[in-house]
Design a protein around this motif. Structure first.
Motif, mmCIF file in Angstrom:
data_model
loop_
_atom_site.group_PDB
_atom_site.id
_atom_site.type_symbol
_atom_site.label_atom_id
_atom_site.label_comp_id
_atom_site.label_asym_id
_atom_site.label_seq_id
_atom_site.Cartn_x
_atom_site.Cartn_y
_atom_site.Cartn_z
ATOM 1 N N THR A 76 0.832 -1.198 0.000
ATOM 2 C CA THR A 76 0.000 0.000 0.000
ATOM 3 C C THR A 76 0.873 1.256 0.000
ATOM 4 N N VAL A 77 0.311 2.323 -0.537
ATOM 5 C CA VAL A 77 0.926 3.648 -0.497
ATOM 6 C C VAL A 77 -0.159 4.617 -0.042
ATOM 7 N N SER A 91 5.901 -2.658 7.359
ATOM 8 C CA SER A 91 5.533 -3.957 6.806
ATOM 9 C C SER A 91 4.036 -4.119 6.974
ATOM 10 N N PRO A 92 3.400 -4.906 6.115
ATOM 11 C CA PRO A 92 1.964 -5.136 6.301
ATOM 12 C C PRO A 92 1.741 -5.780 7.663
ATOM 13 N N ALA A 131 2.675 13.006 5.642
ATOM 14 C CA ALA A 131 3.348 11.718 5.820
ATOM 15 C C ALA A 131 3.058 10.801 4.634
ATOM 16 N N LEU A 132 4.117 10.232 4.107
ATOM 17 C CA LEU A 132 4.009 9.223 3.060
ATOM 18 C C LEU A 132 4.288 7.882 3.728
ATOM 19 N N VAL A 133 3.296 6.999 3.722
ATOM 20 C CA VAL A 133 3.418 5.701 4.374
ATOM 21 C C VAL A 133 3.345 4.610 3.316
ATOM 22 N N ILE A 134 4.401 3.808 3.254
ATOM 23 C CA ILE A 134 4.480 2.718 2.270
ATOM 24 C C ILE A 134 4.622 1.403 3.023
ATOM 25 N N ALA A 135 3.708 0.462 2.748
ATOM 26 C CA ALA A 135 3.797 -0.878 3.326
ATOM 27 C C ALA A 135 4.518 -1.768 2.318
ATOM 28 N N ALA A 137 7.501 19.920 2.990
ATOM 29 C CA ALA A 137 8.079 18.968 3.941
ATOM 30 C C ALA A 137 7.204 17.716 4.034
ATOM 31 N N TYR A 138 7.849 16.582 4.293
ATOM 32 C CA TYR A 138 7.117 15.326 4.481
ATOM 33 C C TYR A 138 7.938 14.382 5.331
ATOM 34 N N VAL A 139 7.257 13.405 5.887
ATOM 35 C CA VAL A 139 7.886 12.328 6.645
ATOM 36 C C VAL A 139 7.648 11.054 5.857
#
Length: 155
Positions: A26-27, A82-83, A37-41, A75-77
């Motif tokens: 997921t993104v 992990s899933p 925030a950019l969260v990547i699984a 700006a971003y985090v």
């Protein structure tokens, strides 16, 4: 409606993940946060587990590529995970590992109505999923359970 940057972010992440033996689950871009925030699984292509070192390795490579592409203004985090958290519990190991964690149980009652109950996971046996609902132990019969998903604790 999905954020317009999701598709290009997914493409960039996938192009880096594949040669490294990973796949993108997921993104998500949480643009309402400050900073956003950019969260990547991230998952392994072969289905084995992801380690913290794997997340760190991918994070370094993705950070560099993301800076070169300049896809996210401001700006971003970046969070590489992990899933799991927020995911559906499936096997006995999941139910043992996440005992005591907040869960959301989607189930059908005897009339066929779908209900969702939120509580702390106590366990699962051959007959039922057991959760603690504010101090009250509730057993939901396995045939009625549609899914058990990790959730965020109520605040």
């Amino acid at each position: 409606m999905a954020h317009p940057l999701i598709t290009p972010l997914e493409k960039l992440a996938s192009s880096l993940a594949s040669p490294m033996g990973f796949c993108i689950e997921t993104v998500a871009l949480h643009s309402h946060r400050n900073p956003q925030a950019l969260v990547i699984a991230l998952a392994r292509s072969n289905g084995t587990g992801i380690s913290l070192d794997d997340c760190a390795t991918f994070s370094g490579a993705f950070s560099e590529a993301l800076e070169l592409e300049s896809l996210i203004p401001g700006a971003y985090v970046l969070e590489i995970t992990s899933p799991g958290v927020g995911e559906v519990l499936q096997d006995d190991r999941d139910f043992r590992s996440f005992r005591g964690f907040p869960v959301s149980v989607l189930h059908r009652d005897s009339s066929g109505t779908e209900l969702r109950r939120e509580g702390s996971l106590l366990g699962r046996d051959a007959e039922a999923v057991e959760i603690n609902l504010r101090g009250r132990i509730v057993r939901i019969p396995i045939p009625e359970v549609l899914e058990v998903r990790l959730s965020s604790p109520e605040t």
